[in-house]
Enzyme design. Structure first.
Site, PDB file in Angstrom:
ATOM      1  CB  SER A 117      -0.882  -0.026   1.250  1.00 43.25           C
ATOM      2  OG  SER A 117      -1.494   1.220   1.437  1.00 43.25           O
ATOM      3  CB  CYS A 131      -9.176  -1.575   8.894  1.00 45.49           C
ATOM      4  SG  CYS A 131      -8.555  -0.749   7.411  1.00 45.49           S
TER       5      CYS A 131
END
Lengths: 377, 377
Positions: A197, A321
């Protein structure tokens, strides 16, 4: 304000933001267009892919641009599971993976009758290679393990894992490297799939990468056009894809320094908080030093977070998350800690931007907050 | 250089690019973080969602941010198919849908035993509502049709389609509105799911939206964290999501003007090319005027494209998502045209930035190119 949440996301570096914004304005053309402007966007994108490949020591066609790490994780697991499900329906993972792995595995159980073995982890958050060895069966088609845990910084024994999976040629190895890329050496030899990422590396959001070893087939996650070797459809986010090479280049150039510096920060920090009563260190000594999980036993992490915030210090209770999930972090729960420790855990994460003064300020603030809450009880 | 490929993608508007770049630098925080900076990013994102909802006349919680139109299409079709597959495994679509619909339908056939009925289209590219009516069965769970075709501009009879699907309460209606949003009125009443993309509206790439009517269940495409009501995992691309409201606001403010202006452009253009021998107009009179498909019979579209490019005029041979596929466009093939016309088709697309002089230049160039090639034969 002092930011201690680099594991959640990072500020976009000045040169990356500037380069990216220039690309957004200038290279708007569709990279699939056949006229020169489209070809030029495509060329820059392929140049970035080539540079990324060189830095990761893989081939260009082994890298697929995605919209982020969660997409890359979904793509890897579903892609393999669907293509090779007739070979076997058993997958091995661990109990402390990122939510994008855990939820994808549940999906494969529900919709494709996969059976998942979740390896337990030790107190530091690492799996035991011997347990992996024992768990592999004739019908195991995939092992998916994270390199570095995002909540406690545990570094899995990647070489041992690779060696075990290599002895089972019908089984693929996927490694979630979102937290380890440019923090630790990431050798992709012996790995079939790896997820990355950009926004953890001072890059832009909406940008990720999947490594897929040549010869490994994947069913696409996003079906449609022939972009990305037919594996990821949709008009390219070319500006994000082009700037990713520079993002990684910058991060890799600072990798060693990052490790040394954050190790020093962790050492100082742990020493400074060692005098605070009831503080427990959750992250182990051999964890990635930039991610430190601690607990102030008997104190709610949300209270600590907001007290620190009032002093301008930003930390995290758990993975970003999962912040909306109530209760003890799913990861921390797996470490075999006493409930009073697990329920008081929070995460601090450092970067090269963090100074020794910053961690001293944090340690002092923790001490004062503890005193303040204790007195008010 | 004159750009005639607005259906492929659009230049990012100055104010959108500037606003976006400010967001990229300033609002890097993870929108799921519990401290104020994260909450502020989340607030701006929810404000954008609320504004988008108001503009589309739907509820905020009915809008899901995605990485683009292809992801939204995949998410809608797979999401419904997986959640409602026990109700029935028949889907109706058309033979001229975008590749992200076609490939997703093939996936559902292969992996979930769905049966797909592809409605044929008329010479203009539109489906016949009577044929839709006849195709709906007891086990039809989804009708997926595009509002505006991306290659020929055909406008499907949406009101008739809505009325038919409404008579079958067990069947959902998905509409791919990527090419129609802010070009035509997009009334979401009677629609269960609709897909949108930012980069067709002078917005940024890597940004899309899925409308999902309240009460419609979806299996996520990207599993993981609880972002987007648990339907789309992954760290938010908050800057892209935040700027999307302004992107749509600007586009909607110009919708009427866009339609009037491009209608005038189409009228002038068709008149000007009417004198060129062997030119055939493929798009029908009632198509979206900003997308015009024509053919120069007997001339390869790639040759025309490169000749025009040499004059600084940028057009497209077919959908940018299919340019790498050889041969006649899959869409054009369905129109029942003579092969010599179908194999010579190319697409011109206009915007408010296109002037009457621009189309006159294009018409003149086409005439000269034809003459040049003819002589060289």
């Amino acid at each position: 304000m002092i930011y201690f949440d680099y594991a959640a996301t990072t500020p976009v570096a000045k040169d990356i933001a500037e380069g990216y914004c220039q690309l957004v304005e200038k290279y708007f053309y569709n990279s699939e267009s056949l006229y020169n402007q489209g070809i030029e966007v495509n060329r820059l994108q392929e140049k970035s892919r080539g540079n990324l490949a060189a830095m990761l020591n893989v081939a260009s066609e082994e890298l697929i641009f995605t919209s982020g790490g969660s997409e890359a994780n979904n793509m890897a697991l579903k892609g393999i599971a669907l293509k090779y499900r007739n070979r076997g329906r058993h997958i091995i993972s661990s109990a402390v993976e990122h939510s994008s792995i855990m939820a994808t595995l549940e999906y494969l159980e529900t919709y494709f009758d996969f059976e998942i073995t979740y390896l337990p982890v030790d107190k530091g958050g690492k799996i035991d290679p011997a347990q992996l060895e024992n768990a592999i069966r004739e019908d195991t088609i995939l092992v998916s393990l994270m390199h570095v845990n995002n909540e406690v910084g545990a570094i899995n024994p990647l070489d041992a894992i690779k060696a075990i999976v290599a002895r089972h040629p019908k089984c693929f190895l996927h490694v979630d490297m979102v937290q380890s890329l440019a923090k630790l050496p990431c050798d992709l030899t012996g790995i079939d799939l790896a997820s990355f990422s950009a926004h953890k590396l001072h890059g832009v959001k909406g940008s990720g990468l999947l490594y897929r070893r040549k010869g490994v087939n994947l069913e696409p996650l996003i079906h449609g056009g022939n972009q990305e070797f037919g594996l990821r459809a949709g008009t390219h986010n070319a500006p994000a894809n082009i700037i990713l090479a520079k993002t990684l280049k910058n991060a890799l150039a600072r990798q060693k320094q990052h490790l040394l510096h954050t190790a020093k920060l962790k050492e100082h920090f742990l020493k400074q908080i060692s005098t605070i009563e009831d503080v427990k260190i959750i992250s182990s000594d051999d964890a990635l030093p930039s991610i430190v999980s601690i607990a102030m036993v008997g104190y709610k992490p949300e209270v600590i977070l907001h007290e620190l915030e009032a002093s301008g210090l930003l930390i995290s209770t758990k993975s970003a998350c999962s912040t909306r999930n109530p209760g003890v972090s799913r990861v921390i729960e797996q470490l075999g800690l006493a409930n009073e420790i697990a329920s008081s855990a929070f995460r601090i994460s450092f970067s090269l931007e963090t100074s020794l003064e910053d961690v001293a300020t944090l340690a002092k603030a923790l001490s004062q907050i503890k005193e303040k809450i204790r007195k008010s009880r």
